[in-house]
Design a protein around this motif. Structure first.
Motif, mmCIF file in Angstrom:
data_model
loop_
_atom_site.group_PDB
_atom_site.id
_atom_site.type_symbol
_atom_site.label_atom_id
_atom_site.label_comp_id
_atom_site.label_asym_id
_atom_site.label_seq_id
_atom_site.Cartn_x
_atom_site.Cartn_y
_atom_site.Cartn_z
ATOM 1 N N THR A 59 0.798 -1.230 0.000
ATOM 2 C CA THR A 59 0.000 0.000 0.000
ATOM 3 C C THR A 59 0.831 1.280 0.000
ATOM 4 O O THR A 59 0.305 2.350 -0.307
ATOM 5 C CB THR A 59 -0.952 0.041 1.214
ATOM 6 O OG1 THR A 59 -0.177 -0.043 2.410
ATOM 7 C CG2 THR A 59 -1.953 -1.101 1.164
ATOM 8 N N ILE A 60 2.100 1.187 0.342
ATOM 9 C CA ILE A 60 2.971 2.368 0.410
ATOM 10 C C ILE A 60 4.277 2.078 -0.317
ATOM 11 O O ILE A 60 4.870 1.011 -0.148
ATOM 12 C CB ILE A 60 3.281 2.755 1.873
ATOM 13 C CG1 ILE A 60 2.024 3.188 2.607
ATOM 14 C CG2 ILE A 60 4.352 3.843 1.949
ATOM 15 C CD1 ILE A 60 1.435 4.508 2.160
ATOM 16 N N ALA A 93 -9.886 6.602 -4.270
ATOM 17 C CA ALA A 93 -10.525 7.503 -5.226
ATOM 18 C C ALA A 93 -9.823 8.857 -5.285
ATOM 19 O O ALA A 93 -9.823 9.517 -6.314
ATOM 20 C CB ALA A 93 -11.993 7.689 -4.857
ATOM 21 N N ALA A 94 -9.222 9.266 -4.197
ATOM 22 C CA ALA A 94 -8.549 10.563 -4.169
ATOM 23 C C ALA A 94 -7.218 10.521 -4.906
ATOM 24 O O ALA A 94 -6.685 11.564 -5.261
ATOM 25 C CB ALA A 94 -8.323 11.002 -2.724
ATOM 26 N N ALA A 95 -6.699 9.328 -5.157
ATOM 27 C CA ALA A 95 -5.406 9.166 -5.840
ATOM 28 C C ALA A 95 -4.377 10.129 -5.270
ATOM 29 O O ALA A 95 -3.949 11.073 -5.907
ATOM 30 C CB ALA A 95 -5.570 9.356 -7.340
ATOM 31 N N LEU A 96 -4.017 9.868 -4.043
ATOM 32 C CA LEU A 96 -3.075 10.742 -3.359
ATOM 33 C C LEU A 96 -1.770 10.903 -4.117
ATOM 34 O O LEU A 96 -1.217 9.935 -4.637
ATOM 35 C CB LEU A 96 -2.762 10.188 -1.964
ATOM 36 C CG LEU A 96 -3.834 10.312 -0.911
ATOM 37 C CD1 LEU A 96 -3.395 9.610 0.367
ATOM 38 C CD2 LEU A 96 -4.136 11.770 -0.614
ATOM 39 N N LYS A 97 -1.312 12.112 -4.168
ATOM 40 C CA LYS A 97 0.010 12.380 -4.706
ATOM 41 C C LYS A 97 1.015 11.934 -3.649
ATOM 42 O O LYS A 97 0.668 11.761 -2.488
ATOM 43 C CB LYS A 97 0.163 13.873 -4.974
ATOM 44 C CG LYS A 97 -0.749 14.376 -6.065
ATOM 45 C CD LYS A 97 -0.554 15.860 -6.261
ATOM 46 C CE LYS A 97 -1.490 16.359 -7.334
ATOM 47 N NZ LYS A 97 -1.374 17.801 -7.534
ATOM 48 N N PRO A 98 2.269 11.769 -4.047
ATOM 49 C CA PRO A 98 3.278 11.460 -3.020
ATOM 50 C C PRO A 98 3.250 12.513 -1.917
ATOM 51 O O PRO A 98 2.933 13.679 -2.165
ATOM 52 C CB PRO A 98 4.597 11.512 -3.796
ATOM 53 C CG PRO A 98 4.212 11.233 -5.206
ATOM 54 C CD PRO A 98 2.852 11.843 -5.378
#
Length: 119
Positions: A59-60, A93-98
């Motif tokens: 996940t990370i 859903a938010a598709a986090l940026k780094p």
């Protein structure tokens, strides 16, 4: 984030391996970690400690890590330990940026001043 690590790297490796077994059981999970150098004041490792980030590799993704050692004894009791990570969860859903994780072990009497120096 784990703070106040004073054990050697081999012992910490064994700890993370045991944690992996405990957390994963039969699940398809895998945990890894990144650990800092000894941070703090003093000429030897007494009074110094390490930080570590433990993360699920499914996940990370760890992009990089750094501890700005030039800040020791200037603005911080111990330099912050910074990790740059990316969220890999496909259902996000938010598709986090780094993003950055900043671990700081501040002196209680100077925590506000040390946190303000992170800017």
């Amino acid at each position: 984030l784990i703070q106040e690590i004073v054990m050697d790297d081999d012992t910490f490796d064994s700890f993370v391996e045991g944690l992996n077994k405990y957390l994963t059981g039969n699940a398809n999970l895998d945990y890894s970690y990144v650990i800092s150098e000894y941070l703090g004041t003093g000429s030897d490792n007494r009074g110094k400690e390490k930080y570590a980030y433990i993360y699920n590799t499914k996940t990370i993704s760890l992009k990089s890590s750094v501890f700005p050692d030039n800040l020791n004894n200037v603005n911080f009791a111990r330099s912050p330990f910074i990790a740059y990570v990316q969220d890999l969860t496909p259902y996000n859903a938010a598709a986090l940026k780094p993003f950055y994780l900043v671990g700081l072990h501040a002196k209680p009497c100077k925590c506000i001043q040390e946190m303000n120096k992170l800017e």
